[in-house]
Scaffold this motif. Structure first.
Motif, PDB file in Angstrom:
ATOM      1  N   MET A   1       0.838  -1.197   0.000  1.00  0.00           N
ATOM      2  CA  MET A   1       0.000   0.000   0.000  1.00  0.00           C
ATOM      3  C   MET A   1       0.874   1.248   0.000  1.00  0.00           C
ATOM      4  SD  MET A   1      -3.186   1.032  -0.010  1.00  0.00           S
ATOM      5  CE  MET A   1      -4.146  -0.367   0.559  1.00  0.00           C
ATOM      6  N   VAL A   2       0.551   2.197  -0.867  1.00  0.00           N
ATOM      7  CA  VAL A   2       1.273   3.468  -0.934  1.00  0.00           C
ATOM      8  C   VAL A   2       0.403   4.554  -0.301  1.00  0.00           C
ATOM      9  CG1 VAL A   2       2.256   5.209  -2.456  1.00  0.00           C
ATOM     10  CG2 VAL A   2       2.533   2.802  -2.996  1.00  0.00           C
ATOM     11  N   ASN A   3       0.999   5.319   0.598  1.00  0.00           N
ATOM     12  CA  ASN A   3       0.269   6.350   1.332  1.00  0.00           C
ATOM     13  C   ASN A   3       0.439   7.716   0.676  1.00  0.00           C
ATOM     14  OD1 ASN A   3      -0.317   4.352   3.238  1.00  0.00           O
ATOM     15  ND2 ASN A   3       1.503   4.841   4.442  1.00  0.00           N
ATOM     16  N   ILE A   4      -0.664   8.343   0.287  1.00  0.00           N
ATOM     17  CA  ILE A   4      -0.613   9.652  -0.351  1.00  0.00           C
ATOM     18  C   ILE A   4      -1.369  10.667   0.502  1.00  0.00           C
ATOM     19  CG2 ILE A   4      -1.031  10.990  -2.438  1.00  0.00           C
ATOM     20  CD1 ILE A   4       0.881   8.645  -2.846  1.00  0.00           C
ATOM     21  N   LEU A   5      -0.700  11.759   0.813  1.00  0.00           N
ATOM     22  CA  LEU A   5      -1.277  12.823   1.630  1.00  0.00           C
ATOM     23  C   LEU A   5      -1.603  14.030   0.758  1.00  0.00           C
ATOM     24  CD1 LEU A   5      -1.940  14.082   4.424  1.00  0.00           C
ATOM     25  CD2 LEU A   5       0.465  14.823   4.515  1.00  0.00           C
ATOM     26  N   ILE A   6      -2.851  14.475   0.788  1.00  0.00           N
ATOM     27  CA  ILE A   6      -3.243  15.729   0.148  1.00  0.00           C
ATOM     28  C   ILE A   6      -3.263  16.801   1.229  1.00  0.00           C
ATOM     29  CG2 ILE A   6      -5.040  16.962  -1.122  1.00  0.00           C
ATOM     30  CD1 ILE A   6      -6.067  14.216  -2.071  1.00  0.00           C
ATOM     31  N   VAL A   7      -2.503  17.876   1.008  1.00  0.00           N
ATOM     32  CA  VAL A   7      -2.442  18.963   1.989  1.00  0.00           C
ATOM     33  C   VAL A   7      -3.138  20.184   1.403  1.00  0.00           C
ATOM     34  CG1 VAL A   7      -0.988  20.413   3.425  1.00  0.00           C
ATOM     35  CG2 VAL A   7      -0.231  18.096   2.839  1.00  0.00           C
ATOM     36  N   ASN A   8      -4.265  20.535   1.988  1.00  0.00           N
ATOM     37  CA  ASN A   8      -4.950  21.776   1.620  1.00  0.00           C
ATOM     38  C   ASN A   8      -4.388  22.867   2.523  1.00  0.00           C
ATOM     39  OD1 ASN A   8      -6.636  23.943   1.213  1.00  0.00           O
ATOM     40  ND2 ASN A   8      -8.541  22.803   1.414  1.00  0.00           N
ATOM     41  N   GLY A   9      -3.478  23.681   1.961  1.00  0.00           N
ATOM     42  CA  GLY A   9      -2.784  24.681   2.760  1.00  0.00           C
ATOM     43  C   GLY A   9      -3.514  26.006   2.888  1.00  0.00           C
ATOM     44  N   SER A  10      -4.760  26.062   2.444  1.00  0.00           N
ATOM     45  CA  SER A  10      -5.514  27.313   2.548  1.00  0.00           C
ATOM     46  C   SER A  10      -6.095  27.478   3.952  1.00  0.00           C
ATOM     47  CB  SER A  10      -6.653  27.335   1.531  1.00  0.00           C
ATOM     48  OG  SER A  10      -7.460  28.489   1.712  1.00  0.00           O
ATOM     49  N   PRO A  11      -6.009  28.680   4.524  1.00  0.00           N
ATOM     50  CA  PRO A  11      -6.655  28.915   5.814  1.00  0.00           C
ATOM     51  C   PRO A  11      -8.164  29.083   5.683  1.00  0.00           C
ATOM     52  CG  PRO A  11      -5.539  30.904   5.070  1.00  0.00           C
ATOM     53  CD  PRO A  11      -5.191  29.825   4.087  1.00  0.00           C
ATOM     54  N   MET A  20      -9.667  22.092  -5.824  1.00  0.00           N
ATOM     55  CA  MET A  20      -8.541  21.479  -6.530  1.00  0.00           C
ATOM     56  C   MET A  20      -8.137  20.161  -5.867  1.00  0.00           C
ATOM     57  SD  MET A  20      -6.104  24.643  -7.732  1.00  0.00           S
ATOM     58  CE  MET A  20      -5.427  23.788  -9.148  1.00  0.00           C
ATOM     59  N   SER A  21      -8.176  20.133  -4.536  1.00  0.00           N
ATOM     60  CA  SER A  21      -7.784  18.914  -3.823  1.00  0.00           C
ATOM     61  C   SER A  21      -8.740  17.764  -4.117  1.00  0.00           C
ATOM     62  CB  SER A  21      -7.708  19.177  -2.317  1.00  0.00           C
ATOM     63  OG  SER A  21      -8.989  19.348  -1.746  1.00  0.00           O
ATOM     64  N   GLU A  22     -10.003  18.071  -4.373  1.00  0.00           N
ATOM     65  CA  GLU A  22     -10.957  17.013  -4.715  1.00  0.00           C
ATOM     66  C   GLU A  22     -10.578  16.347  -6.034  1.00  0.00           C
ATOM     67  OE1 GLU A  22     -15.262  17.701  -2.848  1.00  0.00           O
ATOM     68  OE2 GLU A  22     -14.776  19.166  -4.428  1.00  0.00           O
ATOM     69  N   TYR A  23     -10.133  17.146  -7.000  1.00  0.00           N
ATOM     70  CA  TYR A  23      -9.700  16.580  -8.281  1.00  0.00           C
ATOM     71  C   TYR A  23      -8.392  15.814  -8.124  1.00  0.00           C
ATOM     72  CZ  TYR A  23     -13.392  18.695 -11.039  1.00  0.00           C
ATOM     73  OH  TYR A  23     -14.620  19.012 -11.583  1.00  0.00           O
ATOM     74  N   VAL A  24      -7.512  16.311  -7.271  1.00  0.00           N
ATOM     75  CA  VAL A  24      -6.278  15.568  -6.981  1.00  0.00           C
ATOM     76  C   VAL A  24      -6.613  14.178  -6.444  1.00  0.00           C
ATOM     77  CG1 VAL A  24      -4.291  15.456  -5.431  1.00  0.00           C
ATOM     78  CG2 VAL A  24      -4.850  17.610  -6.573  1.00  0.00           C
ATOM     79  N   ILE A  82       3.056  13.344  -1.463  1.00  0.00           N
ATOM     80  CA  ILE A  82       2.302  14.495  -0.963  1.00  0.00           C
ATOM     81  C   ILE A  82       1.898  15.373  -2.139  1.00  0.00           C
ATOM     82  CG2 ILE A  82       2.403  16.609   0.437  1.00  0.00           C
ATOM     83  CD1 ILE A  82       4.530  15.168   2.173  1.00  0.00           C
ATOM     84  N   VAL A  83       0.644  15.824  -2.142  1.00  0.00           N
ATOM     85  CA  VAL A  83       0.199  16.823  -3.113  1.00  0.00           C
ATOM     86  C   VAL A  83      -0.335  18.022  -2.338  1.00  0.00           C
ATOM     87  CG1 VAL A  83      -1.206  17.352  -5.110  1.00  0.00           C
ATOM     88  CG2 VAL A  83      -0.448  14.994  -4.730  1.00  0.00           C
ATOM     89  N   TRP A  84       0.277  19.169  -2.591  1.00  0.00           N
ATOM     90  CA  TRP A  84      -0.158  20.418  -1.974  1.00  0.00           C
ATOM     91  C   TRP A  84      -1.228  21.077  -2.833  1.00  0.00           C
ATOM     92  CZ3 TRP A  84       1.523  22.508   2.641  1.00  0.00           C
ATOM     93  CH2 TRP A  84       2.668  21.946   3.216  1.00  0.00           C
ATOM     94  N   ALA A  85      -2.238  21.656  -2.195  1.00  0.00           N
ATOM     95  CA  ALA A  85      -3.212  22.522  -2.861  1.00  0.00           C
ATOM     96  C   ALA A  85      -3.263  23.810  -2.045  1.00  0.00           C
ATOM     97  CB  ALA A  85      -4.586  21.863  -2.920  1.00  0.00           C
ATOM     98  N   VAL A  86      -2.734  24.892  -2.605  1.00  0.00           N
ATOM     99  CA  VAL A  86      -2.608  26.136  -1.831  1.00  0.00           C
ATOM    100  C   VAL A  86      -2.958  27.348  -2.693  1.00  0.00           C
ATOM    101  CG1 VAL A  86      -0.779  25.159  -0.392  1.00  0.00           C
ATOM    102  CG2 VAL A  86      -0.177  26.513  -2.376  1.00  0.00           C
TER     103      VAL A  86
END
Length: 228
Positions: A1-11, A20-24, A82-86
């Motif tokens: 299993m590969v662990n992928i973290l989506i980080v929504n960096g918006s306050p 954007m994170s939903e599409y990621v 990791i995928v950032w969405a900011v």
């Protein structure tokens, strides 16, 4: 299993970075054998580094300031990709993101006595702004450089539409503006898939080379962190 973290960096909660994170996530889930976590900065507190507690970092491998950094660090350690969405703020990412990465970098630097672990995480960036030329590439560059400093591997969506990351045009401060940028959303999905695929390739390579296990999987640090 590969662990992928989506980080929504918006306050801001449920805004353009969230969309954007939903599409990621949609793209990530096209890759078999992936587990996905989403971490949101909205509603959380991240203080700036005080620069006065290096002895604590060196001993404990974590920060002396008690805020939401601990929960973010646990997710960061867990992730293989990791995928950032900011959003774009003042010629850079939101201050909370900068504060978090300053402190993550400093506390592992202290714990490993001036040597960074080779995390080798695949890292991608989705950045959106209120105008077409609103500084998106500057923030993508910042996130890519941060990934390199953290001994990770920057990943882009497929060219020619994406060179370094995904730059979205929300067109305004409205929370749903990014939904009008269909190309950015398409690329966000593509980037999610690319990060998951790259992370899978990296982890397979590490698993096939037992002598690299400790070098590329600093489990001593992870176990120490979990005990704190």
């Amino acid at each position: 299993m590969v662990n992928i973290l989506i980080v929504n960096g918006s306050p801001r909660k449920n805004g353009n970075s969230f969309h954007m994170s939903e599409y990621v996530e949609k793209g990530i889930r096209t890759v078999q054998g992936t587990d996905v976590h989403v971490y949101e900065f909205a509603g959380k507190s991240f203080s700036g580094c005080s620069g006065t507690c290096s002895a604590y970092c060196s001993e404990h491998g974590m920060c002396a300031i008690k805020d939401d950094l601990a929960s973010f660090w646990e997710e960061y350690v867990w992730a293989d990709g990791i995928v950032w969405a900011v959003p774009v703020y003042h010629v850079g990412p939101p201050g909370q993101v900068k504060c978090a990465m300053d402190r993550l970098c400093n506390m592992q630097w202290g714990y490993f006595k001036g040597k960074y672990p080779r995390w080798n995480k695949a890292v991608g960036a989705c950045v959106q702004g209120a105008t077409k030329w609103g500084g998106q590439e500057l923030v993508i560059q910042w996130l890519a450089e941060s990934a390199l400093l953290m001994k990770c591997i920057p990943v882009a969506a497929d060219p020619p539409k994406s060179y370094f990351g995904v730059a979205g045009d929300a067109g305004s401060w409205d929370k749903d503006g990014i939904l009008e940028d269909s190309q950015a959303l398409e690329l966000a999905e593509n980037l999610g898939r690319r990060v998951a695929e790259t992370a899978k390739i990296i982890q397979r390579g590490i698993q096939a080379s037992p002598e690299l296990e400790m070098m590329y999987r600093p489990r001593e640090y992870v176990q120490n962190y979990k005990k704190e």
